[in-house]
Design a protein around this motif. Structure first.
Motif, PDB file in Angstrom:
ATOM      1  N   ARG A 155      35.960 -36.259 -46.793  1.00 49.50           N
ATOM      2  CA  ARG A 155      34.614 -36.807 -46.963  1.00 49.50           C
ATOM      3  C   ARG A 155      33.555 -35.726 -47.095  1.00 49.50           C
ATOM      4  O   ARG A 155      32.556 -35.917 -47.790  1.00 49.50           O
ATOM      5  N   THR A 178      26.196 -42.828 -45.423  1.00 53.88           N
ATOM      6  CA  THR A 178      26.755 -41.575 -45.955  1.00 53.88           C
ATOM      7  C   THR A 178      26.627 -40.447 -44.951  1.00 53.88           C
ATOM      8  O   THR A 178      27.494 -39.567 -44.873  1.00 53.88           O
ATOM      9  N   TYR A 183      29.531 -37.898 -45.823  1.00 51.62           N
ATOM     10  CA  TYR A 183      29.528 -37.594 -47.258  1.00 51.62           C
ATOM     11  C   TYR A 183      28.309 -36.724 -47.560  1.00 51.62           C
ATOM     12  O   TYR A 183      27.358 -37.146 -48.192  1.00 51.62           O
TER      13      TYR A 183
END
Length: 567
Positions: A155, A178, A183
């Motif tokens: 990720r 996120t 991410y």
């Protein structure tokens, strides 16, 4: 080496603006300076023929440093070559682009999609390739996340962007997700300023509208309790790159200045704006599509010189339908040639220090900031864009804004380019569409419509207006016949009768008109011609049904000819 040797201009007197103006006035011979040498953008910004240091205040920072340079997120300082794909182009084209040198893929997935469909489209794509979802592709976001997880993409190493609309309240939640999922290299939202430009927005309107969307995004993130600096780092601005290279360069430079002002006002360290430049969809044509290669090359150069972080070049045949392999390859190689062979990215802020571009950047920044404040106060962006679109449309109709291969120098014998159709973008207003509609109507019948050129006098006398008339008629899909040059109005009328066309255009010089124009129009009408045009300024003495001339509304004139021909 002595100073005397180094002073290249040491033997010349310094010339000032007053001396330059004296020479200009000699050339103009009484013609108004503002009308002949000064132009105005659709934002009302006056563009002068000469700029000096006195025209640029220089108080917005130094060329070559922030906010005039790209965000330094790209390895080696080069921009990212980002190619656009969809269901229609398919996985093979995606892999061809990556194998040919593209750095990233942007997927335009309209409507619902399945994980399997997206997985098939990305088959064989290395995990190190950034995958960007175009604005409006929210349905594919979680499928993409699932694909990354199933392919073992860590990720914190996933690259790409979700392309969410920053005005959507759910975007703040997506930012949080996120961040929580780590991410850290995935952009969440994309401000689609290019979409405003495709609707007809001027440069300052595009900047102001994108700024308003960016601010709305920051507000949503602030209300969700998110760190603004982190949220701003998950945002990308998408701008249109057009054929006016200087306006494009100045627009990108102004965009970074404006966003730096916003982030500073939000208490964030002024951050570099992530910019994705896409070649303008509005400038693309279906007719003579090869000219699109020139348009996109100029636009790509301007985007690169303006400091875009990523650039997408549209294939030359994209306005017709699904691009073929040649169109995709040329689009990709346009960028690669400019980057790998011209090395544009190796010059930091190449336009910095140009008094013209610096002044244009200042003017766009000031104008866009004023428009942004109006939008914040409740002004309608849609109404502003419509006004700009109408102004640009008038210039297209009068050919003040010429479209090569469409309104100027059309080729009636150009080979047809057929491509599988794609769904049209309802928000896209291509400039060439009105003329293309005339061409389509003209070609819908069993044979090409014609108009007769009743040219009077020798070639030297009539050729300028004969060529002008033939070019204008061709823009409406009408083939010009005749034009040989006739000594008398009676000869012209006789030749018209033999031509078999119901339309005639009288073409000659002003001097010839004084003697023969009225007689030529009368002779043609007596011979049975139902619609007689004259190439020249309107003059009731000649008795023509209509007049065509430089600056006339070509679309209206051609529409009238179409009506007479029953098209």
């Amino acid at each position: 080496m002595s100073d005397a040797v180094m002073s290249l201009a040491g033997d010349f007197d310094l010339a000032g603006r007053d001396q330059w103006m004296e020479l200009v006035e000699q050339v103009l011979r009484g013609a108004p300076f503002d009308k002949k040498l000064v132009s105005t953008t659709y934002d009302g910004i006056r563009v002068q023929p000469l700029y000096t240091g006195a025209d640029h205040a220089g108080d917005a920072g130094l060329p070559g440093v922030a906010p005039f340079t790209r965000g330094s997120r790209v390895v080696g300082g080069a921009w990212q070559v980002r190619q656009a794909h969809s269901r229609a182009t398919g996985n093979g084209a995606v892999r061809d682009d990556l194998g040919g040198g593209a750095d990233a893929i942007e997927l335009h997935i309209e409507g619902e999609t399945s994980r399997e469909e997206l997985d098939d489209l990305l088959e064989g794509v290395p995990p190190t390739v950034p995958i960007m979802l175009a604005p409006g592709s929210e349905a594919a976001i979680w499928h993409l996340v699932d694909i990354w997880d199933n392919r073992g993409v860590a990720r914190d190493e996933a690259l790409g962007g979700f392309g969410m609309d920053p005005r959507d309240p759910a975007v703040a939640e997506a930012v949080a997700n996120t961040l929580n999922l780590n991410y850290r290299n995935v952009l969440v939202a994309a401000v689609n300023g290019a979409g405003l430009a495709d609707q007809g927005a001027s440069e300052a309107q595009e900047l102001a509208g994108s700024l308003a969307d960016g601010v709305a995004y920051l507000r949503a993130c602030e209300q969700a309790g998110l760190d603004l600096a982190m949220a701003a780092d998950r945002l990308e601005f998408r701008y249109a790159a057009g054929v006016d290279q200087f306006l494009t360069i100045a627009k990108l430079r102004a965009g970074r200045r404006l966003w730096a002002r916003v982030t500073q006002a939000c208490g964030i360290e002024p951050a570099a704006q992530r910019q994705h430049a896409v070649t303008s969809g509005a400038m693309m044509s279906r007719r003579d599509p090869w000219v699109n290669m020139i348009r996109t090359t100029v636009a790509c150069f301007a985007a690169a010189a303006g400091g875009a972080d990523a650039i997408t070049v549209s294939p030359y045949d994209s306005a017709i339908g699904v691009p073929d392999p040649l169109g995709l390859r040329i689009a990709r190689n346009t960028q690669l040639l400019l980057r790998e062979e011209s090395h544009i990215h190796e010059v930091i802020d190449p336009s910095g220090g140009s008094y013209y571009i610096e002044s244009l950047t200042d003017a766009l920044t000031t104008t866009a900031w004023g428009l942004f404040q109006e939008l914040e106060a409740g002004a309608s962006l849609a109404e502003l864009i419509e006004a700009a679109h109408q102004a640009r449309s008038r210039d297209v109709a009068t050919r003040r804004l010429p479209l090569t291969g469409v309104s100027e120098f059309p080729d009636l014998d150009e080979p047809a380019v057929d491509r599988p159709p794609v769904a049209s973008d309802p928000g896209l207003r291509r400039l060439a569409e009105p003329f293309e509609a005339l061409r389509d109507a003209a070609e819908a019948g069993p044979s090409r419509p014609t108009a007769f050129l009743a040219s009077l006098g020798s070639i030297a006398v009539h050729t300028a207006r004969t060529a002008f008339s033939a070019n204008l008629l061709a823009a409406g899909g009408i083939d010009a016949v005749g034009g040989d040059g006739y000594d008398t109005p009676e000869e012209a009328a006789t030749a018209w009768t033999a031509s078999g066309t119901p339309i005639a255009v009288v073409c000659s010089s002003d001097e010839m008109y004084e003697e023969h124009a009225a007689a030529a129009v009368a002779a043609l009408k007596e011979a049975g011609c139902s619609y007689v045009l004259l190439a020249g300024r309107p003059d009731d003495r000649w008795g023509a049904d209509d007049y065509i001339h430089m600056g006339c509304n070509a679309l209206a004139a051609l529409g009238a000819v179409h009506d007479r021909l029953g098209l």
